[in-house]
Enzyme design. Structure first.
Site, mmCIF file in Angstrom:
data_model
loop_
_atom_site.group_PDB
_atom_site.id
_atom_site.type_symbol
_atom_site.label_atom_id
_atom_site.label_comp_id
_atom_site.label_asym_id
_atom_site.label_seq_id
_atom_site.Cartn_x
_atom_site.Cartn_y
_atom_site.Cartn_z
ATOM 1 N N SER A 162 -6.437 6.984 -11.682
ATOM 2 C CA SER A 162 -7.527 7.586 -10.893
ATOM 3 C C SER A 162 -8.889 7.300 -11.521
ATOM 4 O O SER A 162 -9.856 6.979 -10.819
ATOM 5 C CB SER A 162 -7.346 9.103 -10.820
ATOM 6 O OG SER A 162 -6.219 9.440 -10.070
ATOM 7 N N SER A 185 -6.726 17.344 -1.039
ATOM 8 C CA SER A 185 -6.697 15.901 -1.311
ATOM 9 C C SER A 185 -7.937 15.482 -2.072
ATOM 10 O O SER A 185 -9.060 15.542 -1.558
ATOM 11 C CB SER A 185 -6.611 15.110 0.003
ATOM 12 O OG SER A 185 -6.853 13.739 -0.274
ATOM 13 N N ASP A 229 1.555 14.120 -8.284
ATOM 14 C CA ASP A 229 2.235 12.854 -8.582
ATOM 15 C C ASP A 229 3.416 13.036 -9.541
ATOM 16 O O ASP A 229 4.117 12.070 -9.846
ATOM 17 C CB ASP A 229 1.244 11.851 -9.168
ATOM 18 C CG ASP A 229 0.244 11.385 -8.115
ATOM 19 O OD1 ASP A 229 0.538 11.508 -6.912
ATOM 20 O OD2 ASP A 229 -0.833 10.905 -8.498
ATOM 21 N N LYS A 245 3.054 9.816 0.684
ATOM 22 C CA LYS A 245 2.627 9.074 -0.508
ATOM 23 C C LYS A 245 3.097 7.619 -0.372
ATOM 24 O O LYS A 245 3.420 7.175 0.715
ATOM 25 C CB LYS A 245 3.183 9.747 -1.762
ATOM 26 C CG LYS A 245 2.583 11.123 -2.028
ATOM 27 C CD LYS A 245 1.120 11.015 -2.409
ATOM 28 C CE LYS A 245 0.489 12.380 -2.616
ATOM 29 N NZ LYS A 245 -0.969 12.297 -2.717
ATOM 30 N N ARG A 289 8.315 10.679 -0.444
ATOM 31 C CA ARG A 289 8.909 11.031 -1.749
ATOM 32 C C ARG A 289 9.944 12.142 -1.660
ATOM 33 O O ARG A 289 10.832 12.220 -2.504
ATOM 34 C CB ARG A 289 7.817 11.377 -2.768
ATOM 35 C CG ARG A 289 7.093 10.143 -3.246
ATOM 36 C CD ARG A 289 6.149 10.406 -4.402
ATOM 37 N NE ARG A 289 5.566 9.136 -4.825
ATOM 38 C CZ ARG A 289 4.414 8.997 -5.469
ATOM 39 N NH1 ARG A 289 3.705 10.066 -5.777
ATOM 40 N NH2 ARG A 289 3.974 7.805 -5.823
ATOM 41 N N ARG A 299 6.400 5.444 -8.797
ATOM 42 C CA ARG A 299 6.800 6.685 -9.482
ATOM 43 C C ARG A 299 8.267 7.022 -9.249
ATOM 44 O O ARG A 299 8.911 7.654 -10.080
ATOM 45 C CB ARG A 299 5.893 7.834 -9.066
ATOM 46 C CG ARG A 299 4.446 7.576 -9.452
ATOM 47 C CD ARG A 299 3.620 8.834 -9.537
ATOM 48 N NE ARG A 299 2.209 8.506 -9.390
ATOM 49 C CZ ARG A 299 1.452 7.998 -10.346
ATOM 50 N NH1 ARG A 299 1.953 7.744 -11.549
ATOM 51 N NH2 ARG A 299 0.176 7.722 -10.130
HETATM 52 C C1 S3P Z 1 -5.389 10.493 -6.287
HETATM 53 C C2 S3P Z 1 -5.179 11.649 -5.606
HETATM 54 C C3 S3P Z 1 -3.853 12.074 -5.145
HETATM 55 C C4 S3P Z 1 -2.735 11.334 -5.857
HETATM 56 C C5 S3P Z 1 -3.002 9.866 -5.946
HETATM 57 C C6 S3P Z 1 -4.303 9.582 -6.669
HETATM 58 C C7 S3P Z 1 -6.774 10.151 -6.660
HETATM 59 O O1 S3P Z 1 -3.746 11.837 -3.756
HETATM 60 O O2 S3P Z 1 -1.497 11.559 -5.236
HETATM 61 O O3 S3P Z 1 -1.941 9.201 -6.630
HETATM 62 O O4 S3P Z 1 -6.990 9.268 -7.507
HETATM 63 O O5 S3P Z 1 -7.686 10.784 -6.106
HETATM 64 P P1 S3P Z 1 -4.326 12.875 -2.673
HETATM 65 O O6 S3P Z 1 -5.694 13.176 -3.046
HETATM 66 O O7 S3P Z 1 -4.262 12.154 -1.363
HETATM 67 O O8 S3P Z 1 -3.404 14.040 -2.734
#
Ligand code: S3P
Length: 429
Positions: A25, A169, A317, A344, A348, A389
């Protein structure tokens, strides 16, 4: 074509210390903000894996200069005004890239871009970002009424809005905050449930407009801003697999060093402790606004729990890794609040249920929950469903007894070298 597989033989105790690759991220966001900055900045210890290399490739097509310097990236930003790409932008498997980039491109007046991705990404919902961006004035169209990639964006003049996230999110929040940097007036995102806050921390790092109070995050139009070096912490989501591997393999003790301990990411630690896990961690520094430290996990007889659904956004995650731990726990583990896991990189909930059954574990699957009957696994074959994952979590679930992992290369989306690192800890015993 023959499918690839990897046979992992039963692993004795896992012992030793390791560092995991940089946070996915933070790497995506660091590259994007450096691309929008002026001058040159280095991204130290980035993740160089399928997803983030897609981000580097796409940002280059938009005018940023991104050079590899050993393990690091050197970025010469294009500034706030990106270059119109000559071709379709391929986001590969990376949902974070597609969603956050939509926010940036929406505010590029007159610029036209088409975004696509692999089969998994083209199935994923994009309406959740496209709709609020349209409310800000963005012109976005695409498949399925503009809700799925390929998506076409024509950047325009944006107006700030106040928007309450209908689903927790961080990607939607971040897309709107990035668009807000180009919008007239204030852009406010309200999150009823906290999600990862890397974007907010990086806005502070780069001196970008930001005001946060009690779940309300506001930003507004920025002027040109200078590049700044950034160090990426180790990815907690990658560390999670080794923690679980150590917890379920008798005699193990593993330490992960230099790992991000941002509290919006570490919900798994709370749940595992509730299952009886012997875990210890310490924050040593707040590098670039991100807490970083070490985590130690020792083998522990685990017991099943009923997970608090409020913790799921803080471990969204890590549910596959938790399922691996639950398979080895005594008794039943109930995991609610999983609606988002259906959309996802794979479904999952389904992928977890399938692989637990393949390892002889009884599991019940609801629309947004899983009930796992623990007690250990038997040797079997696991299927990643094109999802990094899932590949790593079920390699770990089967490791104490031996497991065949089909298409192990999916792990490279977020962790090149995962299986070598796992085997290295087994060998160290
Ligand atoms: C992420 C946010 C999450 C996560 C993804 C990375 C990010 O998704 O599952 O692997 O970097 O902002 P969501 O924000 O859609 O839940």
């Amino acid at each position: 074509m023959d499918r690839t597989f990897l046979d992992l033989s039963p692993c004795g105790p896992l012992r030793g210390a390791l560092r995991v690759p940089g946070d996915k991220s933070v790497t995506h966001r660091g590259l994007m903000l450096l691309a929008l900055s002026q001058g040159e900045g280095r991204l130290y210890h980035p993740l160089k894996a399928g997803d983030t290399l897609s981000t580097a490739r796409v940002l280059r097509a938009l005018g940023a200069e991104i050079l590899e310097e050993g393990p690091h990236f050197r970025v010469r930003g294009q500034g706030l005004r990106l270059r119109e790409p000559e071709d379709v932008l391929d986001c590969g498997n990376a949902g974070t890239l597609m969603r956050l980039l939509l926010g940036i491109l929406a505010g590029q007046e007159g610029l036209f871009a088409v975004l696509t991705g692999d089969a998994s990404l083209r199935r994923r919902p994009m309406g959740r970002v496209a709709e609020p961006l349209r409310a800000m004035g963005a012109v976005i169209d695409g498949r399925d009424g503009g809700r799925r990639a390929p998506l076409a964006v024509r950047g325009g003049r944006l107006q700030g809005i106040a928007y309450t996230l209908p689903v927790p999110s961080a990607q939607v929040k971040s897309a709107l905050l990035l668009a807000g940097l180009f919008a007239e007036g204030v852009t406010e995102v309200v999150e009823p449930v906290p999600t990862r806050d890397h974007t907010e921390r990086l806005f502070r790092h780069f001196g970008l407009p930001l005001a946060v109070e009690e779940g309300r995050i506001r930003t507004w139009k920025t002027g040109p801003f200078p590049a700044r070096d950034l160090t990426v912490p180790g990815d907690f989501s990658s560390a999670a697999f080794f923690l679980v591997a150590a917890l379920v393999t008798p005699g193990s003790e593993v330490v992960v060093e230099g790992v991000g301990l941002n509290p919006t990411r570490t919900g798994l630690l709370t749940v595992l402790q509730g299952m009886g896990a012997d875990l210890e961690w310490r924050v040593l520094e707040g590098e670039e606004g991100e807490p970083v430290g070490w985590i130690r996990a020792r083998y522990s007889p685990l017991k099943g729990v009923s997970v608090d659904p409020g913790l799921i956004p803080l471990m969204v995650d890590e549910v596959p890794a938790l399922a691996a731990a639950a398979a080895w726990a005594e008794g039943e583990t109930y995991i609610p609040g999983l609606a988002e896991l259906r959309v996802k990189e794979s479904d999952r909930v389904r992928a977890i249920a399938h692989n637990l059954r393949a390892l002889g574990v009884a599991v019940e699957e609801g629309p947004d929950w899983l009930r796992i009957e623990g007690g250990g696994v038997r040797p079997g074959e696991v299927e990643p469903f094109h999802d990094h994952r899932i590949a790593m979590a079920f390699a770990v679930a089967g490791l104490p007894v031996g497991v065949r992992v089909w298409e192990p290369e999916w792990a490279e989306i977020s962790y090149p070298g995962f299986f070598q690192d796992l085997k290295g800890l087994c060998a160290a015993s």
